[in-house]
Design an enzyme around this catalytic site. Structure first.
Site, PDB file in Angstrom:
ATOM      1  CB  CYS A 138      -0.929  -0.006   1.218  1.00 31.77           C
ATOM      2  SG  CYS A 138      -2.013   1.435   1.287  1.00 31.77           S
ATOM      3  CB  CYS A 147      -0.565   2.477   3.984  1.00 31.33           C
ATOM      4  SG  CYS A 147      -2.079   1.815   3.288  1.00 31.33           S
ATOM      5  CG  ASP A 148       3.174   1.266   4.481  1.00 29.20           C
ATOM      6  OD1 ASP A 148       2.730   1.751   5.527  1.00 29.20           O
ATOM      7  OD2 ASP A 148       2.965   0.090   4.131  1.00 29.20           O
TER       8      ASP A 148
END
Length: 310
Positions: free
Chosen positions: A137, A140-141
């Site tokens: 992701c 997300c990261d």
């Protein structure tokens, strides 16, 4: 000897969607029973740092955040159980469910929040560095790899989207594509080719993710289709080869789309079966964020409450 238990609301799956549905249905005094499944807490339990969920200004680890939301559901009286739903019969109400192959439950309503699983390449090294440089992701990261070099695996729209997103944060992005072309839409392809710090490596496969247990990912060993191998130096390795919704249990009973995601009535959590609702990534191929999953868990709980009041 099997025992039959009767419940009002059965929530299948944990994660932000399931736990949020449990918070809302227990506050509505519906005494929900939630089975946490194979991965209690869902995909977020494999994420090291969550910085984009409202209410955590300093960020929080995925497992900690899920523990918080879980405790909140318990506080209002939701019954959270470990166990896996092994069979469901949604042909008539009350619905009939089997847990761990032997325990039987009859329920007036079902909220499905079984999530989706990211597809991985299946490399031992990839599994070893999951959460230590290997991620599925970018939104997300990606933030953790600012001004660093990263790689994205995949040639479809998602891969191109993730590569262009990462290119706005990272120094360099390698796009590792197995085929000699991109499968992505023309617009997405153009965006990739027009982004200076993206290098597309056509006809390449990843042999191994390189690194050590202290520092995490430091590179990747790639093999070209002609058999030659070379290394790239990277700090992050992002998979963008698709997700797989966890809907095998419901196939043939609930309407699914071509990819296997549960179809819901637009703007609601209602499925084609009255009394069965879906929340989170199991019905959402587009956003796949903790906050959208939690929001859809709330929607499912409210839809379920209205259904039971009728």
């Amino acid at each position: 000897m099997t025992t039959m238990e009767k419940v009002k609301v059965l929530i299948i799956g944990s994660g932000p969607a399931g736990y949020t549905a449990a918070i809302y249905t227990s506050r509505a005094n519906l005494q929900p029973v939630l089975y946490e499944g194979i991965e209690p807490g869902g995909q977020l339990t494999t994420t090291t740092e969550v910085e984009n969920f409202p209410g955590y200004p300093e960020g929080i680890s995925g497992p900690e955040m899920m523990a918080d939301i879980r405790r909140q559901a318990e506080r209002f009286g939701a019954e959270l159980r470990s166990g896996i739903i092994t069979r469901v019969d949604l042909s008539s109400r009350p619905f009939h469910v089997v847990v761990d192959g032997d325990k039987e439950i009859e329920t007036e309503s079902v909220i499905i929040s079984t999530g989706a699983s990211a597809k991985y390449l299946g490399l031992e090294s990839e599994a070893r560095f999951r959460g230590q440089g290997v991620s599925a992701c970018a939104t997300c990261d990606g933030f953790f790899y600012r001004k660093k070099d990263v790689a994205v695996v995949g040639g479809g729209d998602t891969a191109c989207e993730e590569a262009t997103y990462l290119a706005s944060l990272c120094r360099k992005v390698y796009l590792i594509v197995r085929k000699p072309f991109l499968r992505a839409s023309k617009a997405m392809q153009e965006r990739v080719f027009n982004t200076e710090n993206i290098e597309v490596l056509f006809e390449h496969n990843t042999v191994e993710v390189l690194g050590d247990d202290m520092m995490g990912v430091s590179g990747a060993l790639l093999r070209k289709n002609d058999g030659t191998e070379h290394k790239i130096d990277i700090s992050g390795f992002f998979l963008a080869i698709g997700h797989h919704p966890n809907t095998e249990l419901f196939a043939g009973q609930i309407e699914l789309d071509a990819e296997g995601y549960i179809k819901t009535v637009p703007g609601t959590s209602r499925t084609n079966i009255e009394g069965v609702f879906a929340a989170g990534d199991v019905k959402d191929p587009h956003y796949r964020q903790a906050i959208t999953a939690a929001g859809s868990g709330c929607i499912a709980a409210l839809d379920c409450e209205r259904f039971l009041l009728k």
